[in-house]
Design a protein around this motif. Structure first.
Motif, mmCIF file in Angstrom:
data_model
loop_
_atom_site.group_PDB
_atom_site.id
_atom_site.type_symbol
_atom_site.label_atom_id
_atom_site.label_comp_id
_atom_site.label_asym_id
_atom_site.label_seq_id
_atom_site.Cartn_x
_atom_site.Cartn_y
_atom_site.Cartn_z
ATOM 1 N N ALA A 88 15.687 44.067 60.686
ATOM 2 C CA ALA A 88 17.144 44.002 60.661
ATOM 3 C C ALA A 88 17.722 45.398 60.815
ATOM 4 C CB ALA A 88 17.620 43.383 59.354
ATOM 5 N N LEU A 89 18.655 45.544 61.743
ATOM 6 C CA LEU A 89 19.325 46.816 61.980
ATOM 7 C C LEU A 89 20.812 46.617 61.737
ATOM 8 C CD1 LEU A 89 18.663 49.297 64.859
ATOM 9 C CD2 LEU A 89 20.995 48.565 64.409
ATOM 10 N N GLY A 90 21.417 47.508 60.943
ATOM 11 C CA GLY A 90 22.833 47.350 60.667
ATOM 12 C C GLY A 90 23.410 48.526 59.920
ATOM 13 N N ARG A 91 24.687 48.376 59.507
ATOM 14 C CA ARG A 91 25.397 49.467 58.845
ATOM 15 C C ARG A 91 25.166 49.495 57.343
ATOM 16 N NH1 ARG A 91 31.404 48.419 60.694
ATOM 17 N NH2 ARG A 91 30.668 46.258 60.633
ATOM 18 N N GLY A 92 24.742 48.351 56.760
ATOM 19 C CA GLY A 92 24.647 48.254 55.310
ATOM 20 C C GLY A 92 23.333 48.766 54.755
ATOM 21 N N ASP A 93 23.328 48.947 53.434
ATOM 22 C CA ASP A 93 22.127 49.431 52.751
ATOM 23 C C ASP A 93 21.001 48.409 52.767
ATOM 24 O OD1 ASP A 93 23.388 51.795 52.137
ATOM 25 O OD2 ASP A 93 24.097 51.097 50.177
ATOM 26 N N ASP A 94 21.351 47.111 52.979
ATOM 27 C CA ASP A 94 20.317 46.086 52.962
ATOM 28 C C ASP A 94 19.581 45.960 54.289
ATOM 29 O OD1 ASP A 94 22.609 45.216 54.197
ATOM 30 O OD2 ASP A 94 22.565 43.189 53.369
ATOM 31 N N ASP A 118 17.004 46.982 57.289
ATOM 32 C CA ASP A 118 15.734 47.706 57.350
ATOM 33 C C ASP A 118 15.941 49.096 57.929
ATOM 34 O OD1 ASP A 118 14.224 45.502 56.387
ATOM 35 O OD2 ASP A 118 14.272 44.596 58.384
ATOM 36 N N VAL A 119 16.837 49.165 58.916
ATOM 37 C CA VAL A 119 17.172 50.443 59.546
ATOM 38 C C VAL A 119 18.687 50.520 59.668
ATOM 39 C CG1 VAL A 119 16.925 51.879 61.598
ATOM 40 C CG2 VAL A 119 15.012 50.444 60.853
ATOM 41 N N ARG A 120 19.270 51.624 59.224
ATOM 42 C CA ARG A 120 20.728 51.784 59.284
ATOM 43 C C ARG A 120 21.128 52.371 60.624
ATOM 44 N NH1 ARG A 120 23.680 53.920 53.967
ATOM 45 N NH2 ARG A 120 25.374 53.181 55.283
ATOM 46 N N PHE A 121 22.036 51.676 61.287
ATOM 47 C CA PHE A 121 22.570 52.152 62.569
ATOM 48 C C PHE A 121 23.875 51.435 62.825
ATOM 49 C CE2 PHE A 121 23.097 52.243 67.177
ATOM 50 C CZ PHE A 121 22.789 53.563 67.467
ATOM 51 N N ASP A 122 24.903 52.184 63.210
ATOM 52 C CA ASP A 122 26.211 51.612 63.500
ATOM 53 C C ASP A 122 26.379 51.550 65.015
ATOM 54 O OD1 ASP A 122 28.857 50.907 63.808
ATOM 55 O OD2 ASP A 122 29.587 52.202 62.198
ATOM 56 N N LEU A 123 26.356 50.339 65.558
ATOM 57 C CA LEU A 123 26.474 50.176 67.006
ATOM 58 C C LEU A 123 27.791 50.702 67.554
ATOM 59 C CD1 LEU A 123 25.143 46.624 68.005
ATOM 60 C CD2 LEU A 123 24.304 48.834 68.788
#
Length: 317
Positions: A30-36, A38-43
């Motif tokens: 899971a890639l996303g902006r939140g702390d939950d 797996d990888v933090r990334f803001d598209l």
């Protein structure tokens, strides 16, 4: 199969993640902006180069894009829905992973349709507001990217986890408050619109099917049956055990995009109808393509979806 899921923390993304995690053949990241994530990334702000490097390192076979937003200013909608998708498409083009892209579109891309009609994928898209425009632009970017890509145009998702600010979520909240306060008359506006409600768990099944399919282009995800919002409200009130009377009041004109639609109980009429989505009074999907190309059709009845919505609302009483 390695799958990269963007927007896993969102309403649709959470159920897509659950569906994929139940498949032992899927290795999910899971890639996303939140702390939950797996990888933090803001598209919406990240660079295509950084995402390309990540794609080359993880080497997914499928990328699912559930990221985006349904509310905000026109510029915010464009950044989170359109620019973010442009970043993703450019990164996939640069990457050597050759991943298949499953992009989540929205029926708001179509805009208004004729009463009684079923919208097929070849219908001319005429979105009636900035949200639909931002999603249509994202779809066009995906279709013109040259990638192995499919766009699932989801109609009106509902069921467990339905946001409190959504039309059915607001109906459930109005019922909850009326029952808490002992009101016997519930006055609601804007119930004349018809929408094709599809359970979010069925949507997740469609996304899973799309990851395994070779189908490309746009595919509608709905039930093929429009339901009047008043009928949904009557069913919801029966499920809730509301012993009072529902009164439908005339709604005021649909507000401009970005204005908060109204909702009330007791003797206060809502300020606006609950569907300021630019799609007019009627929307119903033609779902033959999903059946023929994905082997998918909706399974969960609206009454079951409404029962799950009420269960969550009742927990707040």
């Amino acid at each position: 199969m390695r799958v990269l899921l963007l927007g896993a923390a969102g309403y649709l993304g959470r159920f897509v993640a659950d569906r994929l995690l139940a498949d032992p053949a899927v290795q999910l990241t899971a890639l996303g902006r939140g702390d939950d994530a797996d990888v933090r990334f803001d598209l919406s702000t990240g660079s295509p180069g950084a995402l390309t490097r990540f794609l080359d390192a993880v080497h997914p076979g499928v990328v699912i894009n559930c990221a985006g937003t349904i509310r905000g200013t026109a510029s915010e909608l464009a950044r989170h829905n359109t620019v973010a998708t442009a970043t993703l498409c450019e990164s996939l083009r640069r990457s050597g992973c050759r991943a298949r892209l499953v992009h989540i579109g929205c029926a708001a891309e179509y805009g208004p349709s004729q009463n009684g009609s079923s919208i097929a994928e070849d219908a001319v898209a005429r979105p009636g507001g900035p949200y639909g425009v931002s999603k249509l632009a994202a779809t066009e970017l995906v279709l013109g990217s040259g990638l192995d890509a499919i766009v699932l145009r989801v109609f009106s998702p509902t069921g467990p986890g339905t946001p409190a600010g959504s039309p059915l979520g607001r109906l459930a909240d109005s019922l909850r408050r009326a029952m808490q306060h002992g009101d016997t008359d519930l006055r609601l506006g804007g119930l004349g619109v018809h929408r094709d409600f599809v359970d979010v768990r069925d949507v997740a099944r469609a996304v899973h099917a799309a990851t395994l399919s070779a189908a490309q282009g746009v595919v509608n995800i709905g039930t093929g049956h429009a339901v009047r919002l008043r009928d949904a409200a009557v069913t919801l009130s029966r499920i809730a055990g509301f012993g009072g009377t529902l009164h439908e009041v005339d709604a005021l004109p649909v507000p401009r995009q970005g204005q908060e639609p109204g909702g009330a109980h007791g003797h206060h009429a809502p300020a606006a109808p609950p569907y300021p989505d630019g799609c007019g009074p009627w929307q119903q999907a033609d779902v033959r393509t999903a059946r023929d190309r994905l082997g998918w059709r909706a399974r969960i009845a609206l009454e079951e979806s409404l029962a799950d919505i009420w269960m969550e609302a009742a927990c707040r009483m």
